[in-house]
Design a protein around this motif. Sequence first.
Motif, mmCIF file in Angstrom:
data_model
loop_
_atom_site.group_PDB
_atom_site.id
_atom_site.type_symbol
_atom_site.label_atom_id
_atom_site.label_comp_id
_atom_site.label_asym_id
_atom_site.label_seq_id
_atom_site.Cartn_x
_atom_site.Cartn_y
_atom_site.Cartn_z
ATOM 1 N N ARG A 62 0.522 -6.147 -8.008
ATOM 2 C CA ARG A 62 0.515 -4.817 -7.941
ATOM 3 C C ARG A 62 1.609 -4.130 -7.640
ATOM 4 O O ARG A 62 2.742 -4.665 -6.851
ATOM 5 C CB ARG A 62 -0.489 -4.434 -7.022
ATOM 6 C CG ARG A 62 -1.975 -4.761 -7.193
ATOM 7 C CD ARG A 62 -2.974 -4.622 -6.087
ATOM 8 N NE ARG A 62 -2.840 -3.119 -5.999
ATOM 9 C CZ ARG A 62 -3.236 -2.466 -4.920
ATOM 10 N NH1 ARG A 62 -3.542 -2.991 -3.922
ATOM 11 N NH2 ARG A 62 -3.673 -0.950 -4.842
ATOM 12 N N GLU A 63 1.855 -2.946 -8.095
ATOM 13 C CA GLU A 63 3.351 -2.220 -8.067
ATOM 14 C C GLU A 63 3.146 -0.765 -7.415
ATOM 15 O O GLU A 63 1.831 -0.378 -8.325
ATOM 16 C CB GLU A 63 4.211 -2.427 -9.434
ATOM 17 C CG GLU A 63 4.712 -3.723 -9.648
ATOM 18 C CD GLU A 63 5.526 -3.767 -10.782
ATOM 19 O OE1 GLU A 63 5.794 -2.553 -11.644
ATOM 20 O OE2 GLU A 63 6.361 -4.759 -11.322
ATOM 21 N N ALA A 66 7.822 -0.823 -6.029
ATOM 22 C CA ALA A 66 7.917 -2.004 -4.940
ATOM 23 C C ALA A 66 6.809 -2.670 -5.020
ATOM 24 O O ALA A 66 5.599 -2.126 -5.381
ATOM 25 C CB ALA A 66 8.220 -1.217 -3.769
ATOM 26 N N PRO A 67 6.640 -4.091 -4.720
ATOM 27 C CA PRO A 67 5.383 -4.678 -4.571
ATOM 28 C C PRO A 67 4.278 -3.910 -3.642
ATOM 29 O O PRO A 67 4.836 -3.455 -2.632
ATOM 30 C CB PRO A 67 5.956 -5.868 -3.922
ATOM 31 C CG PRO A 67 7.175 -6.003 -4.190
ATOM 32 C CD PRO A 67 7.591 -4.594 -4.323
ATOM 33 N N CYS A 71 2.085 2.610 -0.278
ATOM 34 C CA CYS A 71 3.428 1.700 -0.295
ATOM 35 C C CYS A 71 4.226 1.638 0.794
ATOM 36 O O CYS A 71 4.757 2.834 1.401
ATOM 37 C CB CYS A 71 4.273 2.424 -1.507
ATOM 38 S SG CYS A 71 5.961 1.592 -1.701
ATOM 39 N N GLU A 72 4.812 0.583 1.285
ATOM 40 C CA GLU A 72 5.561 0.280 2.517
ATOM 41 C C GLU A 72 7.170 1.050 2.390
ATOM 42 O O GLU A 72 7.540 1.259 3.405
ATOM 43 C CB GLU A 72 5.429 -1.050 2.830
ATOM 44 C CG GLU A 72 4.291 -1.514 3.266
ATOM 45 C CD GLU A 72 4.287 -3.084 3.921
ATOM 46 O OE1 GLU A 72 5.505 -3.463 3.742
ATOM 47 O OE2 GLU A 72 3.331 -3.546 4.425
ATOM 48 N N ASP A 73 7.474 1.076 0.926
ATOM 49 C CA ASP A 73 8.768 1.648 0.877
ATOM 50 C C ASP A 73 8.767 2.918 0.771
ATOM 51 O O ASP A 73 9.821 3.582 1.331
ATOM 52 C CB ASP A 73 9.373 1.044 -0.573
ATOM 53 C CG ASP A 73 9.773 -0.560 -0.406
ATOM 54 O OD1 ASP A 73 9.310 -1.055 0.608
ATOM 55 O OD2 ASP A 73 10.519 -0.926 -1.086
ATOM 56 N N CYS A 74 8.022 3.578 -0.071
ATOM 57 C CA CYS A 74 8.087 5.131 -0.374
ATOM 58 C C CYS A 74 6.824 5.835 0.210
ATOM 59 O O CYS A 74 6.957 7.122 0.460
ATOM 60 C CB CYS A 74 8.178 5.404 -1.578
ATOM 61 S SG CYS A 74 6.945 5.373 -2.675
ATOM 62 N N GLY A 75 5.897 5.106 0.787
ATOM 63 C CA GLY A 75 4.747 5.833 1.458
ATOM 64 C C GLY A 75 3.692 6.381 0.250
ATOM 65 O O GLY A 75 2.700 7.270 0.747
ATOM 66 N N THR A 91 -3.280 10.568 -8.018
ATOM 67 C CA THR A 91 -2.582 10.672 -9.378
ATOM 68 C C THR A 91 -1.104 10.234 -9.168
ATOM 69 O O THR A 91 -0.186 11.038 -8.468
ATOM 70 C CB THR A 91 -2.923 11.905 -10.015
ATOM 71 O OG1 THR A 91 -4.222 12.315 -10.017
ATOM 72 C CG2 THR A 91 -2.363 12.083 -11.322
ATOM 73 N N PRO A 92 -0.563 9.463 -10.155
ATOM 74 C CA PRO A 92 0.760 9.060 -9.574
ATOM 75 C C PRO A 92 1.550 10.227 -10.160
ATOM 76 O O PRO A 92 1.603 10.613 -11.294
ATOM 77 C CB PRO A 92 1.087 7.562 -10.333
ATOM 78 C CG PRO A 92 0.025 7.635 -11.316
ATOM 79 C CD PRO A 92 -1.164 8.592 -10.914
#
Length: 218
Positions: free
Chosen positions: A36-37, A43-44, A50-54, A60-61
């Motif tokens: 999953r991304e 990011a994984p 997401c741990e990188d950008c939250g 809805t992306p």
Amino acid sequence: MADCEHSWGEDGFCEICGLAEAPSAPPPAPEPARARECPVCGAPLDDRFCEDCGADSLATPPPRQTAPPLEQPVPAPPAPARTAGTWSVVVSADRKYYESVKADGGPDADSIMFPPYCPDRHFELHGEQVSIGRRSATRGIQPDIDLTGPPEDPGVSRLHALLVAQPDGGWAIVDINSANGTTLNHRRDTLKPNTPRSLEDGDRIHIGAWTTITLHAD
């Protein structure tokens, strides 16, 4: 041999013709799970957020970002370096200042006389602060600029003021709640105690009844 309908026994051989049963094809290997991304930064993704950008992976992306957003810290501006060179003060008996003190009056004004002879004294300024006053062995006071006489200005407190080094290379004067106060450049208003006042080359600090301390950038 006649056609055999093959009746396979438990041992894997046909009970009629004895032919061995062909092994069954192994089941196809499962396709590897697709990683999953993050829908925002790529990011994984191990969890919903997401741990990188939250970003919330279930929301809805927004449009895909080409790189993870990074917070660029703004570095604090460096403290200005102290300029090269030396500073010094000259301590002198100032007749003009003495006359202004006499004019202002006070309980001891008439009893204090201007010294008939008082050579100038020179002091170089070093370190972070320089104390001004009159030494007292009994109280353990040893000021850096010692104004103990003779002649001695009785209006100078034992610890009267401080010269404090500034980040820009200059100096400031601080009155240490002295009994008679500190003034600058023949002004009549005294400095606020325990509050630094920046100085410039040539400024004159007045303390006591006739003492003037003139600052010099050498």
